[in-house]
Design a protein around this motif. Structure first.
Motif, short mmCIF file in Angstrom:
data_model
loop_
_atom_site.label_atom_id
_atom_site.label_comp_id
_atom_site.label_asym_id
_atom_site.label_seq_id
_atom_site.Cartn_x
_atom_site.Cartn_y
_atom_site.Cartn_z
N PHE A 130 0.83 -1.21 0.00
CA PHE A 130 0.00 0.00 0.00
C PHE A 130 0.87 1.26 0.00
N THR A 131 1.86 1.30 0.90
CA THR A 131 2.74 2.47 0.98
C THR A 131 3.61 2.59 -0.26
N SER A 132 4.10 1.46 -0.77
CA SER A 132 4.90 1.47 -2.00
C SER A 132 4.11 2.05 -3.16
N ASN A 133 2.85 1.65 -3.28
CA ASN A 133 1.99 2.16 -4.36
C ASN A 133 1.73 3.65 -4.20
N MET A 134 1.51 4.09 -2.95
CA MET A 134 1.29 5.52 -2.70
C MET A 134 2.52 6.33 -3.10
N LEU A 135 3.70 5.86 -2.70
CA LEU A 135 4.94 6.55 -3.05
C LEU A 135 5.19 6.46 -4.55
N GLY A 136 4.84 5.31 -5.14
CA GLY A 136 5.07 5.11 -6.57
C GLY A 136 4.31 6.10 -7.44
N LYS A 137 3.07 6.39 -7.07
CA LYS A 137 2.28 7.36 -7.84
C LYS A 137 2.89 8.76 -7.76
N ALA A 138 3.32 9.14 -6.55
CA ALA A 138 3.95 10.45 -6.39
C ALA A 138 5.27 10.50 -7.14
N TYR A 139 6.01 9.40 -7.08
CA TYR A 139 7.33 9.30 -7.71
C TYR A 139 7.24 9.47 -9.22
N LYS A 140 6.28 8.78 -9.83
CA LYS A 140 6.14 8.84 -11.28
C LYS A 140 5.75 10.25 -11.73
N LYS A 200 8.65 3.04 -18.78
CA LYS A 200 7.92 4.04 -19.57
C LYS A 200 7.59 5.32 -18.80
N PHE A 201 8.60 5.82 -18.08
CA PHE A 201 8.46 7.14 -17.49
C PHE A 201 8.48 8.16 -18.64
N ASP A 202 7.74 9.23 -18.48
CA ASP A 202 7.62 10.22 -19.55
C ASP A 202 8.73 11.26 -19.44
N ILE A 203 9.97 10.79 -19.61
CA ILE A 203 11.13 11.69 -19.55
C ILE A 203 11.96 11.45 -20.81
N TYR A 237 18.98 4.25 -16.10
CA TYR A 237 18.02 4.80 -17.06
C TYR A 237 17.48 3.71 -17.98
N ARG A 238 18.39 2.90 -18.51
CA ARG A 238 18.00 1.88 -19.50
C ARG A 238 17.12 0.80 -18.89
N ASN A 239 17.47 0.32 -17.69
CA ASN A 239 16.77 -0.82 -17.10
C ASN A 239 15.65 -0.44 -16.15
N TYR A 240 15.45 0.86 -15.94
CA TYR A 240 14.38 1.25 -15.03
C TYR A 240 13.49 2.34 -15.62
N PHE A 241 14.04 3.51 -15.83
CA PHE A 241 13.19 4.62 -16.28
C PHE A 241 12.68 4.43 -17.70
N ALA A 242 13.53 3.98 -18.62
CA ALA A 242 13.08 3.74 -19.98
C ALA A 242 12.19 2.50 -20.04
N LEU A 243 12.56 1.46 -19.30
CA LEU A 243 11.82 0.21 -19.33
C LEU A 243 10.42 0.35 -18.74
N SER A 294 7.40 15.26 -14.31
CA SER A 294 7.26 16.72 -14.26
C SER A 294 8.61 17.43 -14.20
N SER A 295 9.69 16.68 -14.02
CA SER A 295 11.00 17.30 -13.81
C SER A 295 11.59 17.86 -15.11
N LEU A 296 12.39 18.91 -14.95
CA LEU A 296 13.07 19.51 -16.10
C LEU A 296 14.18 18.61 -16.61
N SER A 297 14.84 17.90 -15.70
CA SER A 297 15.90 16.96 -16.08
C SER A 297 16.06 15.92 -14.98
N LEU A 298 16.61 14.78 -15.36
CA LEU A 298 16.77 13.66 -14.44
C LEU A 298 18.24 13.26 -14.39
N GLY A 299 18.81 13.23 -13.19
CA GLY A 299 20.17 12.78 -13.00
C GLY A 299 20.18 11.37 -12.44
#
Length: 387
Positions: free
Chosen positions: A140-150, A175-178, A167-173, A155-160
């Motif tokens: 439950f807590t993971s899902n709550m944090l996950g929605k805020a996280y995504k 489908k984060f909108d970055i 990036y390849r195995n998590y954010f791109a995989l 919404s971020s200007l850039s991601l470090g």
């Protein structure tokens, strides 16, 4: 113009995260807010470091959930407003959030709710699933944090990120909108190695013709370490007619295998003490879990151990699965030996190869990626200060 950095690292406690930030922000006018786990209220001030706090960081089931939910309901919005007030007061050029804890994620989520046009950048050291796993929070807590996280990432200007694999195995995989051109690799910079002394009696005896393999840090990968120790015990710690010595610096687990001979256990040392020790070793041991349960962490993280070893000109002895970003890095830059097996013969063969190649491995190309000037230059691009 000043850059504001919000993180969970304390400037008065020199750890890996603080060294990372101080090297990365070198030469830039930076003001800091740290979100601490100290259970007392430190008001925001006009000092160079702007302080805040959150709940006790308890990694017990149920208690972690209660603390996170309590913080979300009673404190997150309050701190969001305080940080927004600080930002409006000083009109910072850029604002960077290091997403290293649930508190920072929830604070930033509240800031976005209050001001939907708020502009910010985010830096990720560990993916959210790893943070949640360490805190042992519920689904439950993971899902709550996950929605805020995504929403934050999108919404971020850039991601470090700390590695290409993250990036390849998590954010791109996932489908984060970055967009790829908004993603920057911000590696853990090497601390200034020139300040460390060249004399440390406890490890400078070279007459015995020993080959020393250093391990520095907290030992999470116990099965891998135990396999290494067992393999060396089977040959009485002698490989290619040379005595092999493991130098352990850090925090072992309660059941970590430490034989009566062959391992020097120095326990916890400060970073400067650690670097003073490992400079007199021949290689740096970098274990990673073979367990599939840790696959995501293995594919996305890039530990500070690698940086420390390279800073002292130690080739890397990587011990873990081929899928790890670290394994690919060692192979790409030819900065060590990779052992992708728990079998004794394979481990011993890799140590023999390491002993043979250690003095001939050129670490210059790999080390250059972690130089302070390289990392700080990349950070300037990340916060759009390179024009």
């Amino acid at each position: 113009m000043t850059v504001l950095v919000v993180s969970g690292t304390r400037p008065d406690k020199i750890g890996v995260g603080e060294i990372f930030l101080s090297n990365m922000c070198s030469g830039i006018d930076v003001k800091r807010i740290f979100v601490s786990d100290v259970d007392k209220n430190i008001a925001i001030s006009d000092a160079n470091c702007v302080d805040s706090f959150f709940y006790k960081n308890i990694s017990w089931p149920i208690l972690s959930d209660i603390n996170i939910y309590f913080f979300y309901k009673t404190k997150a919005a309050e701190y969001a407003r305080e940080i927004l007030t600080e930002i409006r007061k000083d009109k910072y050029k850029e604002v960077v959030f290091v997403l290293s804890s649930p508190a920072i994620i929830l604070i930033l989520s509240e800031i976005i709710k209050i001001n939907g046009r708020f502009k910010f950048r985010v830096l990720v050291w560990d993916v959210l699933e790893y943070i949640c796993s360490n805190l042992r929070v519920s689904r439950f807590t993971s899902n709550m944090l996950g929605k805020a996280y995504k929403k934050i990432i999108n919404s971020s200007l850039s991601l470090g990120v700390v590695s290409e694999g993250m990036y390849r195995n998590y954010f791109a995989l996932n489908k984060f909108d970055i967009e790829p051109n908004k993603v920057f690799i911000l590696r853990n910079a090497i601390d200034n190695q020139e300040k460390y002394s060249k004399n440390l009696p406890m490890l400078t005896d070279r007459k015995a013709k020993k080959f020393r393999i250093a391990f520095a840090g907290s030992l999470y990968c116990r099965a891998e370490w135990d396999a290494l120790v067992t393999a060396l015990q089977s040959v009485d710690f002698i490989v290619s007619n040379k005595k092999v010595e493991l130098v352990f610096i850090g925090t072992p687990g309660r059941l970590t295998k430490f034989p009566e001979f062959g391992v020097i256990n120095l326990g916890y040392l400060t970073q400067s003490q650690t670097l003073n020790v490992i400079k007199d070793c021949d290689a740096g041991y970098m274990p990673y879990w073979f367990s599939l349960k840790k696959e995501l962490v293995v594919k996305t993280s890039f530990p500070g151990k690698v940086t420390s070893y390279l800073s002292m000109n130690l080739p890397i002895f990587y011990h873990g699965p081929e899928s790890a970003d670290v394994c690919g890095f060692v192979l790409k830059y030819n900065c060590g030996v990779t052992c992708t097996s728990l079998e004794q013969n394979r481990i011993l063969h890799c140590i023999e190869k390491l002993m043979k190649d250690a003095k001939n491995i050129d670490l210059e190309e790999a080390s250059s990626l972690f130089k302070q000037e390289t990392v700080s230059t990349q950070f300037k691009k990340f916060v759009n200060l390179d024009d």
